[in-house]
Design a protein around this motif. Structure first.
Motif, short mmCIF file in Angstrom:
data_model
loop_
_atom_site.label_atom_id
_atom_site.label_comp_id
_atom_site.label_asym_id
_atom_site.label_seq_id
_atom_site.Cartn_x
_atom_site.Cartn_y
_atom_site.Cartn_z
N ALA A 88 -7.43 9.66 -2.06
CA ALA A 88 -6.06 10.19 -2.05
C ALA A 88 -5.46 10.15 -3.45
CB ALA A 88 -5.20 9.40 -1.07
N PHE A 89 -5.70 9.07 -4.18
CA PHE A 89 -5.18 8.97 -5.54
C PHE A 89 -5.76 10.06 -6.43
CE2 PHE A 89 -5.26 7.40 -9.89
CZ PHE A 89 -3.98 6.88 -10.04
N THR A 90 -7.06 10.30 -6.32
CA THR A 90 -7.70 11.32 -7.15
C THR A 90 -7.19 12.71 -6.82
OG1 THR A 90 -9.69 9.93 -7.28
CG2 THR A 90 -9.92 12.25 -7.87
N LEU A 91 -7.09 13.02 -5.54
CA LEU A 91 -6.59 14.33 -5.13
C LEU A 91 -5.16 14.55 -5.58
CD1 LEU A 91 -8.07 14.52 -1.52
CD2 LEU A 91 -8.79 15.87 -3.49
N PHE A 116 0.01 7.18 -7.16
CA PHE A 116 -0.01 5.82 -6.60
C PHE A 116 0.75 5.74 -5.29
CE2 PHE A 116 1.98 1.64 -6.15
CZ PHE A 116 0.86 0.82 -6.15
N PHE A 117 1.99 6.23 -5.28
CA PHE A 117 2.80 6.12 -4.07
C PHE A 117 2.31 7.04 -2.96
CE2 PHE A 117 5.81 4.36 -7.19
CZ PHE A 117 6.14 3.18 -6.54
N SER A 118 1.81 8.20 -3.31
CA SER A 118 1.29 9.08 -2.26
C SER A 118 0.00 8.52 -1.66
CB SER A 118 1.03 10.48 -2.84
OG SER A 118 0.04 10.44 -3.85
N ALA A 119 -0.84 7.89 -2.47
CA ALA A 119 -2.06 7.27 -1.95
C ALA A 119 -1.73 6.11 -1.02
CB ALA A 119 -2.95 6.79 -3.10
N CYS A 120 -0.76 5.28 -1.40
CA CYS A 120 -0.36 4.16 -0.53
C CYS A 120 0.21 4.66 0.79
CB CYS A 120 0.67 3.29 -1.26
SG CYS A 120 0.03 2.42 -2.71
N THR A 121 1.06 5.67 0.75
CA THR A 121 1.64 6.21 1.98
C THR A 121 0.58 6.90 2.83
OG1 THR A 121 3.68 6.61 0.72
CG2 THR A 121 3.51 7.62 2.90
N ALA A 122 -0.32 7.64 2.18
CA ALA A 122 -1.39 8.33 2.92
C ALA A 122 -2.32 7.35 3.61
CB ALA A 122 -2.16 9.24 1.98
N VAL A 140 1.28 13.54 0.14
CA VAL A 140 1.04 12.76 1.35
C VAL A 140 0.54 13.66 2.47
CG1 VAL A 140 2.15 11.38 3.15
CG2 VAL A 140 2.66 10.93 0.75
N THR A 141 1.15 14.84 2.59
CA THR A 141 0.72 15.80 3.61
C THR A 141 -0.73 16.20 3.41
OG1 THR A 141 2.97 16.69 3.75
CG2 THR A 141 1.18 18.06 4.60
N LEU A 142 -1.14 16.38 2.16
CA LEU A 142 -2.51 16.80 1.86
C LEU A 142 -3.51 15.68 2.05
CD1 LEU A 142 -4.56 18.87 0.66
CD2 LEU A 142 -3.92 17.98 -1.60
N THR A 143 -3.22 14.51 1.51
CA THR A 143 -4.23 13.44 1.43
C THR A 143 -4.35 12.61 2.70
OG1 THR A 143 -2.57 11.99 0.38
CG2 THR A 143 -3.99 13.27 -1.07
#
Length: 283
Positions: free
Chosen positions: A207-210, A77-83, A151-154
């Motif tokens: 991004a969330f799925t990845l 969740f947080f990585s998708a929002c930041t990405a 975050v770096t990936l997505t």
């Protein structure tokens, strides 16, 4: 002649139906078999021992699995929002800002994680975090390092999705809004953002799925108390097939299917409403 054409059309339809059926069977037959065996009473995954839901109860009593799901959902969740924030800003910079020095290099760096092998990315991030920990005493391997890695990936995927949508937009609409007195911020909030919002949602979901199902990179940067769901599932499969995994996968498939159906209904209702409004305006 008409009978011959009708016969050819009938064979063509049958062939297309057969190809479509084989394609969908190849994609969904494993998922259907997994759902069926999640209700298997036997612990042997390949032997049917009768209908039972005991593995669902076992799953909800498995604290390790519950903790792994919590970690994965939180990080995703947080990585998708930041990405989405980073990717959208990068896409706007590439699509809307005029030619600037180093734009090609910037585009290369922002999309590089898409083409680099996960092993290389995971090893590079591990070396970076170890070096930072030696120099500054931060960060400690755990959920924070997993979040930074995801975050770096997505961000690269979000950038590509949003940038493609920005290139399709008619820039004259934004220019017209600015000619009527709207500032850059207001133009972005009321013209650009609503136009690219579907792409932003698509990028967020991607991004969330990845982030949710990544295994390789997470294995490099995770700590001892931050095992994600793919890591727990992979370690469980290496020790032997666990029926709880079938139950967990069935729950995930059900949740994704329900969310997809709700989104499809929402888009269908919006499309019908738009067509109805367009018909009324023509009158």
């Amino acid at each position: 002649m008409s009978e011959e054409m009708a016969r050819k059309g009938s064979w063509s339809n049958r062939f297309r139906f057969a190809v479509l059926f084989m394609g969908f069977s190849f994609l969904y037959a494993p998922i259907i078999s997994l759902i069926i065996y999640s209700f298997n009473a036997s612990k042997m995954m390949t032997v049917w021992g009768g209908f039972s839901v005991k593995w669902y109860f076992e799953l909800f009593n498995d604290q390790q699995m519950i903790d792994a799901v919590t970690v994965s959902l939180t990080v995703a969740f947080f990585s998708a929002c930041t990405a989405v924030i980073i990717g959208t800003l990068a896409a706007i910079g590439l699509a809307r800002i005029t030619k600037f020095r180093g734009d090609s290099l910037f585009a290369l760096f922002i999309t590089a994680p898409m083409v680099l092998p996960d092993v290389i990315i995971g090893l590079s991030l591990l070396l970076l975090f170890v070096t930072m920990a030696d120099l500054f005493g931060w960060p400690e391997k755990g959920m924070l390092t997993i979040w930074m890695s995801m975050v770096t990936l997505t961000s690269a995927y979000v950038t590509v999705v949003v940038r493609s949508r920005l290139k399709e937009l008619d820039y004259s609409i934004e220019e017209a809004a600015q000619d009527l007195g709207a500032g850059p911020v207001k133009t972005f909030m009321f013209i650009t953002l609503p136009s690219i919002f579907p792409a932003i949602i698509s990028g967020w979901l991607l991004a969330f799925t990845l982030s949710m199902d990544d295994l390789v990179i997470t294995s490099f940067v995770s700590g001892p108390s931050s095992s994600t769901l793919p890591m727990v599932v992979f370690s469980s499969v290496r020790r032997g097939l666990n029926p709880e995994i079938n139950a967990l996968a069935t729950i995930i498939v059900f949740i994704v299917s329900v969310c997809t159906f709700i989104y499809w209904m929402y888009r269908n209702i919006r499309e019908k409403k738009r067509l109805a409004e367009a018909g009324m305006s023509l009158r």
